[in-house]
Design a protein around this motif. Structure first.
Motif, PDB file in Angstrom:
ATOM      1  N   PHE A 273       0.899  -1.255   0.055  1.00  0.00           N
ATOM      2  CA  PHE A 273       0.082  -0.101   0.030  1.00  0.00           C
ATOM      3  C   PHE A 273       0.745   1.210   0.056  1.00  0.00           C
ATOM      4  O   PHE A 273       2.020   1.340   0.786  1.00  0.00           O
ATOM      5  CB  PHE A 273      -0.853   0.035   1.473  1.00  0.00           C
ATOM      6  N   ASN A 274       0.467   2.330  -0.831  1.00  0.00           N
ATOM      7  CA  ASN A 274       1.170   3.324  -0.654  1.00  0.00           C
ATOM      8  C   ASN A 274       1.414   4.106   0.457  1.00  0.00           C
ATOM      9  O   ASN A 274       2.446   4.691   0.660  1.00  0.00           O
ATOM     10  CB  ASN A 274       0.576   4.594  -1.818  1.00  0.00           C
ATOM     11  N   ASP A 275       0.481   4.201   1.630  1.00  0.00           N
ATOM     12  CA  ASP A 275       0.553   4.498   2.812  1.00  0.00           C
ATOM     13  C   ASP A 275       0.669   3.635   3.728  1.00  0.00           C
ATOM     14  O   ASP A 275       0.404   3.952   5.060  1.00  0.00           O
ATOM     15  CB  ASP A 275      -0.738   5.460   3.048  1.00  0.00           C
ATOM     16  N   HIS A 276       1.107   2.412   3.615  1.00  0.00           N
ATOM     17  CA  HIS A 276       1.465   1.429   4.311  1.00  0.00           C
ATOM     18  C   HIS A 276       0.252   1.085   5.315  1.00  0.00           C
ATOM     19  O   HIS A 276      -0.869   0.787   4.715  1.00  0.00           O
ATOM     20  CB  HIS A 276       2.526   1.878   5.221  1.00  0.00           C
ATOM     21  N   TYR A 277       0.470   0.760   6.448  1.00  0.00           N
ATOM     22  CA  TYR A 277      -0.912   0.259   7.265  1.00  0.00           C
ATOM     23  C   TYR A 277      -1.786   1.576   7.421  1.00  0.00           C
ATOM     24  O   TYR A 277      -2.977   1.260   7.695  1.00  0.00           O
ATOM     25  CB  TYR A 277      -0.015  -0.153   8.621  1.00  0.00           C
TER      26      TYR A 277
ATOM     27  N   SER B  60      -0.602   5.390  15.327  1.00  0.00           N
ATOM     28  CA  SER B  60       0.335   5.869  16.086  1.00  0.00           C
ATOM     29  C   SER B  60       0.753   5.061  17.255  1.00  0.00           C
ATOM     30  O   SER B  60       1.705   5.339  17.901  1.00  0.00           O
ATOM     31  CB  SER B  60      -0.297   7.201  16.748  1.00  0.00           C
ATOM     32  N   GLN B  61      -0.146   3.988  17.392  1.00  0.00           N
ATOM     33  CA  GLN B  61       0.221   3.116  18.180  1.00  0.00           C
ATOM     34  C   GLN B  61       0.802   1.625  17.871  1.00  0.00           C
ATOM     35  O   GLN B  61       1.385   0.963  18.754  1.00  0.00           O
ATOM     36  CB  GLN B  61      -0.936   2.799  19.328  1.00  0.00           C
ATOM     37  N   ILE B  62       0.735   1.297  16.615  1.00  0.00           N
ATOM     38  CA  ILE B  62       0.855   0.091  16.052  1.00  0.00           C
ATOM     39  C   ILE B  62       2.303  -0.204  16.048  1.00  0.00           C
ATOM     40  O   ILE B  62       2.541  -1.342  16.268  1.00  0.00           O
ATOM     41  CB  ILE B  62       0.340   0.113  14.512  1.00  0.00           C
ATOM     42  N   GLU B  63       3.163   0.812  15.954  1.00  0.00           N
ATOM     43  CA  GLU B  63       4.713   0.367  16.083  1.00  0.00           C
ATOM     44  C   GLU B  63       4.807  -0.078  17.482  1.00  0.00           C
ATOM     45  O   GLU B  63       5.932  -0.787  17.475  1.00  0.00           O
ATOM     46  CB  GLU B  63       5.524   1.733  15.572  1.00  0.00           C
ATOM     47  N   SER B  64       4.225   0.238  18.471  1.00  0.00           N
ATOM     48  CA  SER B  64       4.662   0.136  19.808  1.00  0.00           C
ATOM     49  C   SER B  64       4.666  -1.495  20.150  1.00  0.00           C
ATOM     50  O   SER B  64       5.214  -2.107  20.875  1.00  0.00           O
ATOM     51  CB  SER B  64       4.111   0.804  20.932  1.00  0.00           C
TER      52      SER B  64
END
Length: 334
Positions: free
Chosen positions: A152-156, A327-331
């Motif tokens: 996807f162009n904008d990833h997740y 904003s939280q998925i990376e954690s």
């Protein structure tokens, strides 16, 4: 993650809870309860013309734009398919010959990472993305995000912002409870079905259904483990709205009671056949008189299983849903 103590609005005693990835463990009235996000399917909507009205007529320019958006959607669908085929995967076919399920396998352990349903259904292009958050380890989340970054162009973020709720399963697992001792009660008049030990509230294709079954039997494990699961399928709900807004509690219209409480109600109503009738037909099916039904329901609400705390469980699910924010998925990978 360190365990913590919280107080529920319906339970004065502190309840010890522990968050593990996309699950939360709780000890309630001596019962171990695990709340989790299970099968979750996010759909990307195929472009279509809006309904015309006086302020927004359908113009040739709008038709051309929607057609261009449809072509781009199909192009993106084919790109996702080509990216899947590069790595480990296998394909399962649906009843629709033009729609396939691509099961993407993890390169870490060979287990299932996610599923993409791609193709056409009655002329509508389909992109559905399926995961089981409660089973994804931080390492697999990291692998999944890497995969989405090339799809996807904008990833997740693109899945999150454009996605609608095709399906979600909010589960509650209770250890040490014997399924034969429990009855799932619907406060309303949803269809009630029992099949091979599983209780279903709501029809299979309804927007909201609730089930209760023996999870230990399904997993072929020793001991008692009962699952209560709310299944929500409503493509009018956008993923950001589900995650960021408390729309409603899918457990609020349900009760879980011990069968002894049904016997207590039957004694009060001088109807010894009532417990078996409710177990087989549901409360609405067994008791036609609404005043008698309200009386029984009032008794059962006051004497529900001590661990049945739907407000608390939905608060825990809401906390887990917050982790799906971009904003939280990376954690989750740290």
């Amino acid at each position: 993650m360190r365990a913590r103590l919280i107080k529920s609005s319906i339970e004065e005693k502190p309840i010890k809870i522990k968050k593990i990835a996309m699950k939360i463990e709780m000890m309630i009235e001596g019962s171990m309860v695990i709340v989790g996000l299970d099968k979750t399917v996010i759909g990307i909507e195929y472009p279509k013309l809006p309904k015309p009205d006086e302020q927004n007529p359908i113009t040739q320019e709008l038709i051309a734009q929607v057609n261009a958006d449809k072509n781009e959607f199909v192009s993106n669908m084919k790109h996702i398919e080509s990216m899947i085929k590069i790595g480990p995967h296998y394909v399962s076919y649906t009843k629709n010959k033009d729609l396939k399920r691509y099961k993407v396998l993890s390169e870490i352990d060979g287990g299932l990472l996610c599923i993409f349903s791609l193709g056409f259904s009655f002329g509508t292009a389909v992109i559905n993305f399926e995961i089981n958050p409660s089973r994804l380890t931080p390492e697999k989340w990291d692998e999944l995000l890497g995969l989405l970054s090339v799809m996807f162009n904008d990833h997740y973020d693109e899945i999150y912002t454009k996605g609608v709720l095709a399906h979600a399963e909010f589960c509650i697992d209770v250890s040490g409870e014997d399924l034969s001792d429990l009855v799932l009660i619907d406060k309303g008049r949803r269809a009630y079905t029992r099949f091979k030990g599983t209780t279903y509230l709501g029809r299979r294709k309804s927007h909201l259904s609730t089930v209760m079954y023996d999870k230990s039997k399904e997993q072929k494990q020793e001991g008692n483990l009962v699952r209560i699961e709310a299944r929500l399928s409503d493509r009018t709900i956008r993923v950001p709205d589900l995650v960021e807004t408390d729309l409603f509690n899918p457990f609020s219209n349900c009760l879980v009671v011990d069968v002894n409480q049904l016997h207590s109600a039957s004694i009060a109503l001088k109807n010894p056949a009532l417990p078996n009738m409710i177990r087989e037909l549901g409360l609405a099916g067994a008791v036609a008189n609404k005043y008698a039904r309200q009386s029984i329901l009032s008794h059962l609400e006051e004497n529900a299983a001590p661990w049945w705390k739907p407000t608390l469980y939905w608060a825990a699910h809401r906390e887990l849903l917050q982790q799906l924010k971009p904003s939280q998925i990376e954690s989750l990978t740290q």
